[in-house]
Design an enzyme around this catalytic site. Structure first.
Site, PDB file in Angstrom:
ATOM      1  N   GLU A  34      19.633  14.861  -7.784  1.00 12.17           N
ATOM      2  CA  GLU A  34      18.284  15.126  -8.296  1.00 12.17           C
ATOM      3  C   GLU A  34      17.241  14.394  -7.470  1.00 12.17           C
ATOM      4  O   GLU A  34      17.458  13.266  -7.068  1.00 12.17           O
ATOM      5  CB  GLU A  34      18.185  14.643  -9.753  1.00 12.17           C
ATOM      6  CG  GLU A  34      19.156  15.326 -10.674  1.00 12.17           C
ATOM      7  CD  GLU A  34      19.684  14.409 -11.754  1.00 12.17           C
ATOM      8  OE1 GLU A  34      18.982  13.455 -12.125  1.00 12.17           O
ATOM      9  OE2 GLU A  34      20.806  14.642 -12.213  1.00 12.17           O
ATOM     10  N   ALA A  69      24.316  20.443 -16.930  1.00 12.14           N
ATOM     11  CA  ALA A  69      23.405  19.770 -17.869  1.00 12.14           C
ATOM     12  C   ALA A  69      22.668  18.641 -17.161  1.00 12.14           C
ATOM     13  O   ALA A  69      23.192  18.037 -16.225  1.00 12.14           O
ATOM     14  CB  ALA A  69      24.186  19.212 -19.060  1.00 12.14           C
ATOM     15  N   ASP A  70      21.450  18.392 -17.622  1.00 11.48           N
ATOM     16  CA  ASP A  70      20.673  17.267 -17.096  1.00 11.48           C
ATOM     17  C   ASP A  70      19.845  16.700 -18.240  1.00 11.48           C
ATOM     18  O   ASP A  70      19.194  17.450 -18.967  1.00 11.48           O
ATOM     19  CB  ASP A  70      19.760  17.723 -15.954  1.00 11.48           C
ATOM     20  CG  ASP A  70      19.069  16.539 -15.289  1.00 11.48           C
ATOM     21  OD1 ASP A  70      19.775  15.609 -14.859  1.00 11.48           O
ATOM     22  OD2 ASP A  70      17.833  16.534 -15.216  1.00 11.48           O
ATOM     23  N   THR A  71      19.893  15.373 -18.409  1.00  8.40           N
ATOM     24  CA  THR A  71      19.189  14.720 -19.513  1.00  8.40           C
ATOM     25  C   THR A  71      18.220  13.676 -18.981  1.00  8.40           C
ATOM     26  O   THR A  71      18.574  12.905 -18.091  1.00  8.40           O
ATOM     27  CB  THR A  71      20.203  14.034 -20.468  1.00  8.40           C
ATOM     28  OG1 THR A  71      21.124  15.024 -20.937  1.00  8.40           O
ATOM     29  CG2 THR A  71      19.501  13.402 -21.669  1.00  8.40           C
ATOM     30  N   GLY A 106      18.381  19.746 -20.279  1.00  7.04           N
ATOM     31  CA  GLY A 106      18.391  21.117 -19.796  1.00  7.04           C
ATOM     32  C   GLY A 106      19.835  21.563 -19.686  1.00  7.04           C
ATOM     33  O   GLY A 106      20.691  20.790 -19.264  1.00  7.04           O
TER      34      GLY A 106
END
Length: 195
Positions: A34, A69-71, A106
């Site tokens: 990211e 997934a990304d938090t 997400g």
């Protein structure tokens, strides 16, 4: 049953997916890293990252369903990353102390065979207790805040700094199971039929 692939090496996500579908999945860690996207709103950012992770794994996999997934944790409109040092963890805990933060995940699910992709997000409000300097110090000494989004882990000792939550608990851990179940169902996977 179709092959399900989790595009994450997170032990917490692995544990949560296991809760939903048992050991009927494999883990393929995404090599996507990211990068800050200042022009994106936090919601767009997590969906973008989850999509990049899922697409990267889908590109090296021949068939099945990929879950990305990304938090992130949001405090006063600012995205808090994962502290990699005790000093950064202290600073972050001081920042969230006594505040209401938002945890946003997400999710992207890709069906490699049909090339269909779906994305969604989940937001949970978390009220963090007002912590004393000694409490912050003691929590940092446990090493738990290191590499955790927002410098706390609700499923660990961090539970004692969480005053209340409004929304999906599992989202705060890193994988919103209610939303994921809905998405998997759209791809023809009924988790209640998986043994």
């Amino acid at each position: 049953m179709r092959q399900i692939i989790l595009a994450s090496a997170s032990p917490r996500r692995k544990e949560l997916l296991r809760q939903l579908i048992g050991d009927n999945f494999k883990v393929v860690e995404s090599s996507y890293h990211e990068k800050p996207q200042p022009e994106m709103k936090p919601l767009e950012f997590v969906i973008y990252n989850s999509g990049e992770k899922a697409r990267e794994v889908a590109s090296v996999t021949s068939h099945g369903i990929v879950i990305g997934a990304d938090t992130v944790v949001l405090c006063d409109g600012e995205i808090l990353g994962k502290p990699h040092t005790e000093d950064k963890a202290r600073e972050m805990l001081l920042q969230i102390s006594g505040k209401r933060v938002k945890v946003i995940t997400g999710l992207t699910v890709i069906d490699i065979d049909s090339k269909i992709q779906s994305s969604a997000s989940e937001t949970t409000s978390v009220t963090i207790k007002k912590m004393s300097g000694a409490e912050i110090e003691a929590y940092v000494k446990t090493k738990e805040p290191i590499d955790k989004a927002g410098a706390f882990a609700i499923q660990g000792k961090g539970a004692i700094i969480v005053e209340k939550i409004d929304g999906d608990y599992f989202n705060v851990v890193g994988l919103p199971l209610f939303e994921l179940n809905k998405m998997l169902y759209e791809f023809g996977i009924d988790v209640l039929e998986i043994v």
